[in-house]
Write a protein that holds these residues in place. Sequence first.
Motif, PDB file in Angstrom:
ATOM      1  N   GLY B 220      -4.387   3.387  18.856  1.00 44.21           N
ATOM      2  CA  GLY B 220      -5.036   2.851  17.663  1.00 44.21           C
ATOM      3  C   GLY B 220      -4.423   1.523  17.274  1.00 44.21           C
ATOM      4  N   ALA B 221      -3.845   1.476  16.077  1.00 41.90           N
ATOM      5  CA  ALA B 221      -3.304   0.217  15.565  1.00 41.90           C
ATOM      6  C   ALA B 221      -1.803   0.114  15.814  1.00 41.90           C
ATOM      7  CB  ALA B 221      -3.569   0.130  14.066  1.00 41.90           C
ATOM      8  N   ILE B 222      -1.308  -1.130  15.834  1.00 41.01           N
ATOM      9  CA  ILE B 222       0.133  -1.351  15.797  1.00 41.01           C
ATOM     10  C   ILE B 222       0.464  -1.692  14.340  1.00 41.01           C
ATOM     11  CG2 ILE B 222       2.090  -2.611  16.766  1.00 41.01           C
ATOM     12  CD1 ILE B 222       0.460  -1.648  19.046  1.00 41.01           C
ATOM     13  N   VAL B 223       1.310  -0.891  13.729  1.00 42.40           N
ATOM     14  CA  VAL B 223       1.694  -1.138  12.352  1.00 42.40           C
ATOM     15  C   VAL B 223       3.049  -1.847  12.361  1.00 42.40           C
ATOM     16  CG1 VAL B 223       2.246  -0.081  10.124  1.00 42.40           C
ATOM     17  CG2 VAL B 223       0.489   0.946  11.594  1.00 42.40           C
ATOM     18  N   VAL B 224       3.038  -3.112  11.992  1.00 42.54           N
ATOM     19  CA  VAL B 224       4.294  -3.865  11.941  1.00 42.54           C
ATOM     20  C   VAL B 224       4.875  -3.656  10.550  1.00 42.54           C
ATOM     21  CG1 VAL B 224       5.367  -6.122  12.097  1.00 42.54           C
ATOM     22  CG2 VAL B 224       3.472  -5.529  13.621  1.00 42.54           C
ATOM     23  N   ASN B 225       5.986  -2.953  10.490  1.00 42.88           N
ATOM     24  CA  ASN B 225       6.530  -2.550   9.198  1.00 42.88           C
ATOM     25  C   ASN B 225       7.677  -3.456   8.765  1.00 42.88           C
ATOM     26  OD1 ASN B 225       6.838  -0.992   6.896  1.00 42.88           O
ATOM     27  ND2 ASN B 225       8.103   0.554   7.899  1.00 42.88           N
ATOM     28  N   GLN B 226       7.906  -3.461   7.459  1.00 42.61           N
ATOM     29  CA  GLN B 226       9.029  -4.190   6.866  1.00 42.61           C
ATOM     30  C   GLN B 226       8.994  -5.685   7.161  1.00 42.61           C
ATOM     31  OE1 GLN B 226      12.823  -2.295   7.179  1.00 42.61           O
ATOM     32  NE2 GLN B 226      11.967  -0.257   7.290  1.00 42.61           N
ATOM     33  N   THR B 227       7.814  -6.280   7.022  1.00 39.12           N
ATOM     34  CA  THR B 227       7.740  -7.726   7.250  1.00 39.12           C
ATOM     35  C   THR B 227       8.068  -8.464   5.961  1.00 39.12           C
ATOM     36  OG1 THR B 227       5.393  -7.801   6.710  1.00 39.12           O
ATOM     37  CG2 THR B 227       5.959  -7.473   9.011  1.00 39.12           C
ATOM     38  N   LEU B 300       2.864  -4.323   7.228  1.00 38.90           N
ATOM     39  CA  LEU B 300       3.260  -3.752   5.944  1.00 38.90           C
ATOM     40  C   LEU B 300       4.480  -4.498   5.434  1.00 38.90           C
ATOM     41  CD1 LEU B 300       2.929   0.107   6.583  1.00 38.90           C
ATOM     42  CD2 LEU B 300       1.358  -1.409   5.352  1.00 38.90           C
ATOM     43  N   PRO B 301       4.485  -4.817   4.149  1.00 41.84           N
ATOM     44  CA  PRO B 301       5.595  -5.610   3.607  1.00 41.84           C
ATOM     45  C   PRO B 301       6.871  -4.790   3.472  1.00 41.84           C
ATOM     46  CG  PRO B 301       4.157  -4.909   1.828  1.00 41.84           C
ATOM     47  CD  PRO B 301       3.507  -4.436   3.105  1.00 41.84           C
ATOM     48  N   TRP B 302       7.981  -5.474   3.546  1.00 42.52           N
ATOM     49  CA  TRP B 302       9.271  -4.874   3.257  1.00 42.52           C
ATOM     50  C   TRP B 302       9.376  -4.703   1.750  1.00 42.52           C
ATOM     51  CZ3 TRP B 302      13.870  -7.674   1.323  1.00 42.52           C
ATOM     52  CH2 TRP B 302      15.020  -6.895   1.334  1.00 42.52           C
ATOM     53  N   LEU B 303       9.640  -3.506   1.304  1.00 44.15           N
ATOM     54  CA  LEU B 303       9.784  -3.270  -0.135  1.00 44.15           C
ATOM     55  C   LEU B 303      11.268  -3.372  -0.467  1.00 44.15           C
ATOM     56  CD1 LEU B 303       7.355  -0.210  -0.441  1.00 44.15           C
ATOM     57  CD2 LEU B 303       6.831  -2.626  -0.805  1.00 44.15           C
ATOM     58  N   VAL B 304      11.599  -4.388  -1.248  1.00 43.46           N
ATOM     59  CA  VAL B 304      13.011  -4.700  -1.505  1.00 43.46           C
ATOM     60  C   VAL B 304      13.787  -3.500  -2.032  1.00 43.46           C
ATOM     61  CG1 VAL B 304      14.561  -6.362  -2.580  1.00 43.46           C
ATOM     62  CG2 VAL B 304      12.157  -6.942  -2.244  1.00 43.46           C
ATOM     63  N   ASP B 305      13.154  -2.719  -2.892  1.00 48.70           N
ATOM     64  CA  ASP B 305      13.893  -1.631  -3.508  1.00 48.70           C
ATOM     65  C   ASP B 305      13.707  -0.295  -2.802  1.00 48.70           C
ATOM     66  OD1 ASP B 305      15.054  -3.232  -5.536  1.00 48.70           O
ATOM     67  OD2 ASP B 305      13.079  -3.332  -6.488  1.00 48.70           O
ATOM     68  N   GLY B 306      13.288  -0.337  -1.555  1.00 50.68           N
ATOM     69  CA  GLY B 306      13.088   0.900  -0.824  1.00 50.68           C
ATOM     70  C   GLY B 306      11.733   1.511  -1.142  1.00 50.68           C
ATOM     71  N   GLY B 311       5.730   2.655  -4.295  1.00 51.82           N
ATOM     72  CA  GLY B 311       5.732   1.832  -3.094  1.00 51.82           C
ATOM     73  C   GLY B 311       4.801   2.392  -2.033  1.00 51.82           C
ATOM     74  N   LEU B 312       4.764   3.709  -1.945  1.00 51.57           N
ATOM     75  CA  LEU B 312       3.917   4.365  -0.955  1.00 51.57           C
ATOM     76  C   LEU B 312       2.435   4.057  -1.206  1.00 51.57           C
ATOM     77  CD1 LEU B 312       4.620   6.120   1.412  1.00 51.57           C
ATOM     78  CD2 LEU B 312       4.301   8.131  -0.028  1.00 51.57           C
ATOM     79  N   GLU B 314       1.392   1.439  -2.719  1.00 51.80           N
ATOM     80  CA  GLU B 314       1.224   0.024  -2.408  1.00 51.80           C
ATOM     81  C   GLU B 314       0.968  -0.147  -0.902  1.00 51.80           C
ATOM     82  OE1 GLU B 314       4.423  -2.394  -3.940  1.00 51.80           O
ATOM     83  OE2 GLU B 314       3.940  -4.005  -2.531  1.00 51.80           O
ATOM     84  N   LEU B 315       1.762   0.578  -0.098  1.00 51.22           N
ATOM     85  CA  LEU B 315       1.582   0.482   1.351  1.00 51.22           C
ATOM     86  C   LEU B 315       0.224   1.037   1.767  1.00 51.22           C
ATOM     87  CD1 LEU B 315       5.150   1.499   2.626  1.00 51.22           C
ATOM     88  CD2 LEU B 315       4.217  -0.807   2.311  1.00 51.22           C
ATOM     89  N   SER B 316      -0.210   2.108   1.096  1.00 50.75           N
ATOM     90  CA  SER B 316      -1.500   2.687   1.466  1.00 50.75           C
ATOM     91  C   SER B 316      -2.632   1.704   1.124  1.00 50.75           C
ATOM     92  CB  SER B 316      -1.705   4.054   0.807  1.00 50.75           C
ATOM     93  OG  SER B 316      -2.372   3.937  -0.427  1.00 50.75           O
ATOM     94  N   ASP B 317      -2.492   0.971   0.019  1.00 51.21           N
ATOM     95  CA  ASP B 317      -3.495  -0.053  -0.311  1.00 51.21           C
ATOM     96  C   ASP B 317      -3.552  -1.118   0.784  1.00 51.21           C
ATOM     97  OD1 ASP B 317      -4.083   1.265  -2.622  1.00 51.21           O
ATOM     98  OD2 ASP B 317      -2.879  -0.035  -3.927  1.00 51.21           O
ATOM     99  N   ARG B 318      -2.385  -1.483   1.288  1.00 49.78           N
ATOM    100  CA  ARG B 318      -2.355  -2.481   2.361  1.00 49.78           C
ATOM    101  C   ARG B 318      -3.110  -1.997   3.588  1.00 49.78           C
ATOM    102  NH1 ARG B 318       0.859  -7.095   2.348  1.00 49.78           N
ATOM    103  NH2 ARG B 318       1.511  -7.385   0.192  1.00 49.78           N
TER     104      ARG B 318
END
Lengths: 384, 328
Positions: B220-227, B300-306, B311-312, B314-318
């Motif tokens: 499926g997709a490649i999810v690039v995390n913590q960018t 998916l963006p790196w969330l500074v505060d973990g 945050g979850l 937010e990531l799902s919206d992305r």
Amino acid sequence: MTDPTLDVDALLHDPGTTIIVCCGAGGVGKTTTAASLGVRAAQRGRRACVLTIDPARRLAQSLGLEELDNTPRPIDSVGRDGGALFAMMLDMKRTFDEIVQQHGDPARAAQILENPLYQSLSSSFAGTQEYMAMEKLGQLHREAIETGEWDLVIVDTPPSRSALDFLDAPDRLGSFLDGRFVRILLAPAKAGGKAYMKVFGGAFTLVTSSLNKVLGAQLLNDLQTLVAGLDSVFGGFRERAERTYALLQDPGTAFLVVAAPEPDALREASFFVERLQQDAMPLAGLVLNRVHTTEAADVSGARAEGAAEELDELDEHALTSALLRLHADTMRVRDRERHVLTRFTGAHPDVAVVSAPALPGDVHDVHGLEQMGAALAGSVAVLD
Amino acid sequence: MGNQSPTRLHVVTGKGGTGKTTAAAALALHLASGGQRVLLIEVEGRQGIAQLFDVPQLPYEERKVALARGGGDVYALAIDPEDALYEYLDLYYRLGRAGKALRKVGVVEFATTVAPGVRDVLLTGKAYEATRRRHGQQYVYDAVVVDAPPTGRIGRFLNVNAEVAGLAKMGPIRRQADSIMGLLRSPRTAVHLVTLLEEMPVQETADAVDELRRLDIPVGAIVVNQTRHPALSHEQLQDAQQGRLDGGEVAAGLKAAGLSGHSGLLDALLREARAHAERVELETAQRALVQALDQPVVELPWLVDGVDLAGLYELSDRLGQAETEVPW
Ligand SMILES: Nc1ncnc2c1ncn2[C@@H]1O[C@H](COP(=O)(O)OP(=O)(O)OP(=O)(O)O)[C@@H](O)[C@H]1O
Ligand SMILES: Nc1ncnc2c1ncn2[C@@H]1O[C@H](COP(=O)(O)OP(=O)(O)OP(=O)(O)O)[C@@H](O)[C@H]1O
Ligand SMILES: [Mg+2]
Ligand SMILES: [Mg+2]
């Protein structure tokens, strides 16, 4: 608050240190730590042999580890002051095959190696990699004593879900192979089927008939042939696992628990430390890897962020503002990491700690390993 | 959300620690949004999902763990291999009674801890069952998301039933194995790979893509995390790397911000900028390698505060915003 600092060079210099085991959760830097300690030891007069497991491809390339021949190769030009570096990459399947070949007559060994189930089962049993890593560690240690080619064995441990697997998996596998289930499978091959009935009672019939029903006669038969073959070739799996386990309790062994400064990794490290203490295994300390550092720790994240906002309002000094924001991020990460470490040291105040900074790039060559080794040796306390 | 995608079984893998559990949970939330019912399955016995959603440990039972935006439900299940084995023996062989005897002689331990092959058969079997479960005409779950083993084991995990089919020439085991492979090799399945922009995770992702393609299992997709967005402009990054940033200008800025009293701050900032620039350069190279894999990519963006619950979401919206490139 200060944590006792681990003196890595003293550990490496001590001729009494004959085995160093680098363990920890997946991806924290076990392989990199093992390799960089090997390089540092070799540059300070030790003859070190590093057993790596699944190293990153570029690291393997730059160490010349690509030909998988399952024996240590010298890495020229690293050793100094009489020191030398040897390195190898564990080939799990080959180590297993070698044990089969060494311990049985050739015909029997060939028969096992050809069994269709051997291929799919032997290398995929959980714990095989750990078992074989221990087996190889034992071999390398014996060679050290017999040939004197090297005097320090540094082992990396397999990537596993839990660091404890390295200690538990070999025994689990060993006791399974020596256990009741295997004896039941062996029963028809040995004459005393009736004797087994006595030992296991009704369970025996229930188990064999269930297995027959689920696996089918053909698969069950293949399994029985394989188990009978392996049993006659090795025997005493558990005993072997126990012997290496005892080696790990030797005072010449030093465990280094590697962890990333994250809650999961440190929780895992905590379990592991407690377990080593329980089993009287010599713990040298905790390597906290990929720590974010800054030379301007006196300017807090909030302060830097505030200053950046001020500059933005003035609409001046955009570069300075960007750099301050970068610093604010670094400080936030650093603060979180320190907080997580404080919890660990609070629970384990006696465990010596050493840290290595998060380098901007990967560690993939001898130069990078030297840098990492120097950081480990010269590391200042993380908490001050 | 009008789900046009044929995919019903989403398998999320990646190198250890890259964010598989996080991405799987975010995907489940996204797929459930707008009134769908999604099951999120954990197979590694880590209770990572419970921690993430901040609920008590999950038993071997499907439990509602979150409400998605627009009123969908995310259920979660932590598969316990031992319970799955009993369920399996009972369901397919009516061997409920034998369970205890099998346990006594170590067969259960063998099946659930020593032989990961057997374990994987049980885990994939359960995911298969949940994906196909119906209530009347309707599927019970609109989608199933599996927080799967890491890339190093994913091929073996997903292909275990083909392996079994090779060993068992006939019988119920063979039939079950064939049906599971049928689902896993169909467009109803997609394996998503989570990676970071670092050498090893990207390398492992590339290896896994190759392996899955060879096994005929749809990637499926490649999810690039913590960018992270670079903090500096392109020119500034270049200057930073070559040590050519204008120190005088930065010093003036620090003075304007009232920070000139901190000796060493200027040098420290310049060094941090240099490390950042090096890192961005490496990430750019890794990003190009990810693009070259020729699969849809979502960052998916790196969330500074973990990652917390907010945050979850937010990531799902992305993941939702990426729907044009990645038809989940
Ligand atoms: N201090 C560091 N700074 C930057 N990169 C690092 C550092 N330590 C390790 N790395 C990089 O992190 C990656 C993972 O490291 P490594 O392979 O040593 O981990 P591991 O614990 O052996 O992983 P596994 O559990 O998969 O075997 C490698 O690409 C390595 O180069
Ligand atoms: N986008 C993000 N921003 C910040 N932190 C993140 C992000 N994604 C994941 N993390 C953090 O990284 C860590 C690893 O994430 P996660 O547990 O999802 O990885 P995993 O691949 O499931 O790990 P494992 O292999 O151990 O199962 C967690 O601490 C998580 O909170
Ligand atoms: Mg490793
Ligand atoms: Mg996880």
